[in-house]
Design a protein around this motif. Sequence first.
Motif, PDB file in Angstrom:
ATOM      1  N   ALA B  72       0.847  -1.196   0.000  1.00  0.00           N
ATOM      2  CA  ALA B  72       0.000   0.000   0.000  1.00  0.00           C
ATOM      3  C   ALA B  72       0.879   1.241   0.000  1.00  0.00           C
ATOM      4  N   THR B  73       0.709   2.046  -1.032  1.00  0.00           N
ATOM      5  CA  THR B  73       1.436   3.308  -1.089  1.00  0.00           C
ATOM      6  C   THR B  73       0.522   4.377  -0.516  1.00  0.00           C
ATOM      7  N   MET B  74       0.978   5.013   0.566  1.00  0.00           N
ATOM      8  CA  MET B  74       0.024   5.828   1.317  1.00  0.00           C
ATOM      9  C   MET B  74      -0.082   7.268   0.832  1.00  0.00           C
ATOM     10  N   ALA B  75       0.967   7.828   0.276  1.00  0.00           N
ATOM     11  CA  ALA B  75       0.945   9.215  -0.223  1.00  0.00           C
ATOM     12  C   ALA B  75       0.220  10.150   0.742  1.00  0.00           C
ATOM     13  N   PHE B 100       0.845 -10.495   4.725  1.00  0.00           N
ATOM     14  CA  PHE B 100       1.723  -9.326   4.854  1.00  0.00           C
ATOM     15  C   PHE B 100       1.034  -8.074   4.307  1.00  0.00           C
ATOM     16  N   THR B 101       1.220  -6.948   4.990  1.00  0.00           N
ATOM     17  CA  THR B 101       1.007  -5.668   4.334  1.00  0.00           C
ATOM     18  C   THR B 101       2.320  -4.912   4.377  1.00  0.00           C
ATOM     19  N   LEU B 102       2.765  -4.421   3.237  1.00  0.00           N
ATOM     20  CA  LEU B 102       3.969  -3.589   3.191  1.00  0.00           C
ATOM     21  C   LEU B 102       3.524  -2.158   2.894  1.00  0.00           C
ATOM     22  N   LEU B 103       3.786  -1.249   3.809  1.00  0.00           N
ATOM     23  CA  LEU B 103       3.356   0.137   3.625  1.00  0.00           C
ATOM     24  C   LEU B 103       4.514   0.983   3.137  1.00  0.00           C
ATOM     25  N   ASP B 104       4.323   1.589   1.968  1.00  0.00           N
ATOM     26  CA  ASP B 104       5.319   2.508   1.443  1.00  0.00           C
ATOM     27  C   ASP B 104       5.030   3.879   2.043  1.00  0.00           C
ATOM     28  N   SER B 105       5.647   4.155   3.157  1.00  0.00           N
ATOM     29  CA  SER B 105       5.411   5.322   4.018  1.00  0.00           C
ATOM     30  C   SER B 105       4.088   5.152   4.761  1.00  0.00           C
ATOM     31  N   GLY B 106       4.094   5.652   5.993  1.00  0.00           N
ATOM     32  CA  GLY B 106       2.889   5.491   6.782  1.00  0.00           C
ATOM     33  C   GLY B 106       2.687   6.666   7.698  1.00  0.00           C
ATOM     34  N   TRP B 107       2.351   6.362   8.947  1.00  0.00           N
ATOM     35  CA  TRP B 107       2.002   7.431   9.881  1.00  0.00           C
ATOM     36  C   TRP B 107       3.195   8.273  10.296  1.00  0.00           C
ATOM     37  N   MET B 108       4.422   7.743  10.117  1.00  0.00           N
ATOM     38  CA  MET B 108       5.584   8.598  10.401  1.00  0.00           C
ATOM     39  C   MET B 108       5.689   9.703   9.359  1.00  0.00           C
TER      40      MET B 108
END
Lengths: 490, 490
Positions: B72-75, B100-108
């Motif tokens: 998931a790319t969060m943008a 698995f979920t791989l987050l491309d950028s997240g809450w940080m």
Amino acid sequence: MLKNWIPEEVPSQEEIKERLEKARRELYDLQMKIKNRKLPVLVLFEGWSAAGKGSIIGRIIKNIDPRFFKVATMAVPTEEENRKPFLYRFVKQIPEGGKFTLLDSGWMEQTTREVLDGTLTEEKYETRIESIKRFERQLTDNGYLVLKLFFQIEKEEQDARIEKLLGDRDTEWRVSEYDRWQNGHYKKCRKVFGRYLTDTNLPAAPWYIVNAGEKKWAELQVMETLVSAIEVALQNEAHSVPLLQNVFPLKKTPELKDVELAGKVLEDEEYKSELKRLQKRLGELHNRLYRKRVPVIITYEGWDAAGKGGNIKRITEALDPRGFEVHPIASPEPHEKARHYLWRFWTRLPKDGHIAIFDRTWYGRVMVERLEGFCSENDWKRAYNEINEFEKELTDWGAVLIKFWVHIDKDTQLLRFTERQNHPEKQWKITEEDWRNREKWDLYEEAVDEMLQKTSTVYAPWHVLESVDKKYARIKALKIIIGELEKVLD
Amino acid sequence: MLKNWIPEEVPSQEEIKERLEKARRELYDLQMKIKNRKLPVLVLFEGWSAAGKGSIIGRIIKNIDPRFFKVATMAVPTEEENRKPFLYRFVKQIPEGGKFTLLDSGWMEQTTREVLDGTLTEEKYETRIESIKRFERQLTDNGYLVLKLFFQIEKEEQDARIEKLLGDRDTEWRVSEYDRWQNGHYKKCRKVFGRYLTDTNLPAAPWYIVNAGEKKWAELQVMETLVSAIEVALQNEAHSVPLLQNVFPLKKTPELKDVELAGKVLEDEEYKSELKRLQKRLGELHNRLYRKRVPVIITYEGWDAAGKGGNIKRITEALDPRGFEVHPIASPEPHEKARHYLWRFWTRLPKDGHIAIFDRTWYGRVMVERLEGFCSENDWKRAYNEINEFEKELTDWGAVLIKFWVHIDKDTQLLRFTERQNHPEKQWKITEEDWRNREKWDLYEEAVDEMLQKTSTVYAPWHVLESVDKKYARIKALKIIIGELEKVLD
């Protein structure tokens, strides 16, 4: 400032009285449960000077059987305590299972003071906070109830209380220079306190802000919080904690089966001359580390009859007896078993400038305690990380930590066991237990391999001493120790 | 900056290749174990722009069966996402057990951006950090593996990479305004990133700093960390977590046996005129909260046949249908059951300005799930605190949260059950299960009492609706809702 538990308004005196009586009855009843369940309870009283911590502690303990609690007033560290790791004097105070320790100020007081007087720089502060968080988390992970109370009063209230104390010859002495300084720099202090509270507000050991403007009300808040925290802790029956991801960089270490023992021998002559040369060098370094106040910790683990004793002897021969201590570690005594398993090692740490040699160590947790079932599976699995944290603490403090695994093969052990058996003067060295352990060689080997893999951190790696030829092992140990000491002394 | 896992030096290409192959094999083997054990794995890729997160994600997923992962790319958040709580769009992405979920950028990424552009003031930042820490801790407490990676590159390296991207028409578009701004303000960004990493470095979800200067080496670090974290997570077999002390101020709530039901009645005439007046008022308020963008959440729990449905109907009659939604909550579907139990409520939260009415709620965890054994004892005992945290999240977001317990006595229930049974047009309302539940009335009463005591926080207290006379209960509900809405609207 943290917003936990800031009660909106003070209840009526009537209500306070009623609720206090209820809380007292409850605490009284909980005592026996605490004792039966062997729950260790650590209550921290922190907060502003003159906020009334001492007098509330006095009221609280009236509800606890005197055999079950201890009050420790921490004040400023002594000269000797300053020569140990920061946490030393606090770890020393942790209660046994089934008992309370109430600390009148603790690691928060000392840390914030050091921030206020400029001793703790930003970087050191961050390291300190990490270390405090790990300490508290290890306590709660090991089944401790840690209750943290911050006594909050406003500037005007503090000023009035200090003035009142100063106005009476009997109480005047209780006001320190620092107390007055605090009041004069209230805003600055509040900022430092507030940051500390936020930084150390752990899920399993959160802060409670006690509104300490009014005595009875403050007492009630403490009593009710204490009762509620104990009730929660008593619910955690089967104690088991999820394992944590490893965050410490590891050094690749060979498995025992890949350690080459053959050929690791020394001729008598070479041994003697090397021994003499190295012991002389070690003696010199000992003097220098004493002057430079570097603490040194050398630990020995290894197979039975691998030659630990003789190896240690070759080290201590070289040392000034006033500057070292050897700690032979047997099974823990009841008062040690009743505390966090690292407690008996914390309390045996050397002063800076001194050397402590441990003949067997905290690694017993992941070897004998694991294999003999003296602790739960969760306990020993958790211990790898706890030990890495402990050793990080030691090396961050500035200690040189050298860990030896004294290694032999199974045949060599049999040879030595038999020899001991057959020589009356050596028979004390061999017991039934040694033979029993020997039967579990494969299980031990597995445990040792796991230990070497998981606790060989870059800051405290394991050194394997090949000890089929004890002379070889002794010289190797001396060289490693000298090398590590030279790194910090040169 | 955090010092976790900053490898000392880059290994040789030879060694990297060898270790990568090993890690790939291991990850491949672990996949099946993850699936069998239903372990949910959430991997966060955070870090500097142009640090290569995307391309490493591309390499990692080559080792995972496509049925088991999602990237998931969060943008930046969409307009709609901005009208939900901050965590909403991230919670939505958490994986099912076994995936698995791989987050491309997240809450940080979002949080640090908001600090850098000034949106997040110091106070809001602290609240945000608390909320993030709770979110991550709830995930790990509920058996999630949360792996957090920060991709670190130096300013010069970043600059060079951005220039390279800009120099090629095919890649030019990948460089955003913010990426360039970041490079121009590298030092400032590093400070904000560093603080965030320190503030959110949780024991159960620590940060790993990936040295991302060299691609293959970065890939290896990610792969080895992933493998090691999965191995640890798989060891946590019997999942059970110590209960936490309560830090939320509670409002005293009566036990059900002390709720006076007698005399809580309304005459038909009064009921009708009150109903009309109150519904009109509620309709007006609904318009105003729509314009003021206040989110409202109204929850109903209560005995079977207590009159929840009719009560809800009297509320919705007054509302503009474009501005509310009713969520009848039945047992969770498989894809819901495979996630954190609050997930299906998070995903049903209203947009701001809207009203969500829940007919049964997340409190199922501590009632039916507790009594029917649908979750472990540790699960429901932990849930009181998790729910208090969830509701804190909602009220901090600005939601008005109103919780009703619709109450009748056992005789009234029997009367209504029998009536339903005897009237063909009402028979659909009564099932075998209702009768079975009724047999457990006392156990339910105990559970409800515990729930009322432990989750009646000052920010989200329970309201008991005496519903032997349904008319009385309806009017009381309307009055409470109107009162709460007026508080925020006036």
